[in-house]
Design a protein around this motif. Sequence first.
Motif, short mmCIF file in Angstrom:
data_model
loop_
_atom_site.label_atom_id
_atom_site.label_comp_id
_atom_site.label_asym_id
_atom_site.label_seq_id
_atom_site.Cartn_x
_atom_site.Cartn_y
_atom_site.Cartn_z
N ASP A 2 0.82 -1.21 0.00
CA ASP A 2 0.00 0.00 0.00
C ASP A 2 0.85 1.26 0.00
OD1 ASP A 2 -2.32 -1.46 0.01
OD2 ASP A 2 -2.68 -1.27 2.16
N HIS A 3 1.97 1.21 0.72
CA HIS A 3 2.82 2.38 0.87
C HIS A 3 4.28 1.97 0.76
CE1 HIS A 3 -0.50 4.96 2.31
NE2 HIS A 3 -0.91 3.87 2.94
N VAL A 4 5.11 2.92 0.33
CA VAL A 4 6.54 2.71 0.17
C VAL A 4 7.28 3.54 1.21
CG1 VAL A 4 8.49 3.14 -1.37
CG2 VAL A 4 6.36 2.19 -2.29
N GLY A 5 8.31 2.95 1.80
CA GLY A 5 9.13 3.66 2.76
C GLY A 5 10.61 3.41 2.52
N VAL A 6 11.44 4.20 3.16
CA VAL A 6 12.89 4.03 3.11
C VAL A 6 13.41 4.02 4.53
CG1 VAL A 6 13.10 5.07 0.82
CG2 VAL A 6 13.34 6.51 2.86
N SER A 7 14.60 3.48 4.70
CA SER A 7 15.17 3.37 6.04
C SER A 7 16.68 3.59 5.96
CB SER A 7 14.86 1.99 6.62
OG SER A 7 15.34 1.86 7.94
N ASN A 8 17.19 4.35 6.92
CA ASN A 8 18.63 4.59 7.03
C ASN A 8 19.19 5.35 5.83
OD1 ASN A 8 19.07 3.07 9.57
ND2 ASN A 8 18.43 1.32 8.31
N PHE A 9 18.40 6.27 5.30
CA PHE A 9 18.84 7.10 4.18
C PHE A 9 19.44 8.40 4.71
CE2 PHE A 9 16.97 4.08 1.63
CZ PHE A 9 16.74 4.45 0.31
N THR A 10 20.42 8.92 4.02
CA THR A 10 20.93 10.25 4.30
C THR A 10 19.98 11.28 3.66
OG1 THR A 10 22.23 10.30 2.26
CG2 THR A 10 23.31 9.40 4.26
#
Length: 271
Positions: free
Chosen positions: A131-139
């Motif tokens: 349903d949704h897109v996320g990111v993790s540990n990005f600068t």
Amino acid sequence: MPPLDLPLGLGTSGLDDPAECTETVAAALAAGYRHVDTAQMYDNEAAVGEGIDRVCSDPDLDVDRDDVVVATKVHPDNLSPEDVRETARESLERLGLDRIDLLYVHWPIRTYDAEATLPVFDELRENGLADHVGVSNFTPDLLREAREILDAPIAAHQVECHPRFQQSELRGLAAEFDHRLVGYSPLAKGAVLDDEELVEIGERNGVSPALVALAWALDRDVSPIPKSSGDHVIENLRAAEVDLPESDLAAIDALGPGERLIDPDDAAWNR
């Protein structure tokens, strides 16, 4: 798709025993949690799924699956396009779900290539698997790049965040870009329990230093996902009811910064 509501959630990193993991997830949902976070890297998606199914299939508990945000994260070794497609479906099978509410890029390292990886997350969303897109540990720079490549809005950015590592720049970008900042290790791996300033604030307000840290996060628009088990699962949920005075919130804002607790050598910020 409306914006994603991400209340305080249950983190499951380190819940390696399947029985304990299932029991913890079930107890959390029964107690009122509506946000559960896991990852391919944690090797516990099946146990998490069992806990979700146990509660959502129990008519006496009246917990609707549609009210629970289930998040998982694609392993950094699995971020080539075909691997994203294959392993995302495998995650769904382990979780026992036909869709995931929030699918993250776990770390933008190893097989991550923004131009190749991110369009597959769009594809999975368009095909109804996420349903949704996320990111993790990005600068910040990688976050901006991802926004330019993705068609889908970034719903959440998950990073380490606690009173001694406050992520002010990323919190500001979350407000600017209209996504949620999700804070892992919000209790600083337990260090907040012995933090003298947080202990003093807790004593003034009649709550534990853990609740102080979680209440600060919620007040600063961070969705914390503490890993907990046993009585701490229910205790942490009380953070939503804690109303710290502004003077105490400001005192936490002014705390001296500590160091990252989760800092792999190949993390994007170490390049």
